[in-house]
Design a protein around this motif. Structure first.
Motif, mmCIF file in Angstrom:
data_model
loop_
_atom_site.group_PDB
_atom_site.id
_atom_site.type_symbol
_atom_site.label_atom_id
_atom_site.label_comp_id
_atom_site.label_asym_id
_atom_site.label_seq_id
_atom_site.Cartn_x
_atom_site.Cartn_y
_atom_site.Cartn_z
ATOM 1 N N GLY A 24 0.842 -1.199 0.000
ATOM 2 C CA GLY A 24 0.000 0.000 0.000
ATOM 3 C C GLY A 24 0.864 1.230 0.000
ATOM 4 N N GLN B 225 3.051 2.225 2.355
ATOM 5 C CA GLN B 225 4.315 2.138 3.088
ATOM 6 C C GLN B 225 5.481 2.031 2.111
ATOM 7 N N LYS C 213 -4.461 -5.085 18.067
ATOM 8 C CA LYS C 213 -3.800 -4.873 16.771
ATOM 9 C C LYS C 213 -3.028 -6.111 16.321
ATOM 10 N N HIS D 218 -2.829 -6.308 12.241
ATOM 11 C CA HIS D 218 -4.102 -5.955 11.610
ATOM 12 C C HIS D 218 -3.961 -5.229 10.270
ATOM 13 N N LYS D 219 -2.767 -4.743 9.970
ATOM 14 C CA LYS D 219 -2.504 -4.093 8.673
ATOM 15 C C LYS D 219 -1.293 -4.758 8.046
ATOM 16 N N ARG D 220 -1.170 -4.617 6.752
ATOM 17 C CA ARG D 220 0.006 -5.155 6.068
ATOM 18 C C ARG D 220 1.150 -4.149 6.226
ATOM 19 N N LYS D 221 2.092 -4.457 7.082
ATOM 20 C CA LYS D 221 3.189 -3.549 7.413
ATOM 21 C C LYS D 221 4.501 -4.302 7.486
#
Length: 159
Positions: free
Chosen positions: A16, A18, A43, A95-98
């Motif tokens: 995304g 990042q 999270k 919880h997020k693509r990081k």
């Protein structure tokens, strides 16, 4: 070369917005009874984790560590010692693509008055690290850091 450029483009799409890994700090906080502080994190798929978070621009790692721990737990820490580094490349539990570069420290609390912010942590325990490894569902990076700690302590007993 060309393959590298293609891979970078794919990574950009996957990640995304990042553009670079996020540098984070975390604290394995040990009380006088050698129990570690762990909190259940929404999270991180409600797994147990250590408090911590991102290093903000213009902030040192030490400042970020103290700020994050205080915000999330109400605990003031001291005697921080650099402990482990982990590359968390798109961890599935988050919880997020990081992509994170995690820097963990050992620390002590000034007091044990915990006041969770209810966003980062919803429950907490002070627990023997061996017991935590056996009984709690832990974020994989927290598990690794605790395993490293236990192994080092066991090694120290030998000498």
């Amino acid at each position: 070369g060309e393959r590298h450029v293609r891979r970078l483009k794919q990574m950009d799409e996957v990640a995304g917005r990042q553009e670079l890994p996020e540098v984070t700090v975390g604290a394995l906080i040990f009380n006088d009874k050698s129990q570690v502080f762990l909190m259940k994190s929404p999270k991180w798929d409600n797994l147990y984790s250590v408090p911590g978070g991102r290093v903000e621009l213009g902030e040192t790692r030490a400042e970020a560590l103290k700020r994050e721990v205080l915000e999330e737990t109400g605990l003031e820490i001291f005697d921080e010692k650099l402990f482990t580094l982990h590359d968390a490349v798109f961890p599935k539990e988050f919880h997020k693509r990081k992509h994170f570069v995690m820097i963990n420290y050992l620390a002590k609390p000034r007091k044990e008055d915990v006041n969770l912010d209810e966003k980062e942590g919803i429950e907490f325990v002070w627990m023997n690290p061996n017991l935590a490894l056996k009984e709690l569902k832990l974020v994989q990076y927290t598990r690794r850091a605790l395993e490293d700690y236990v192994n080092i302590m066991n090694l120290a007993k030998v000498f």
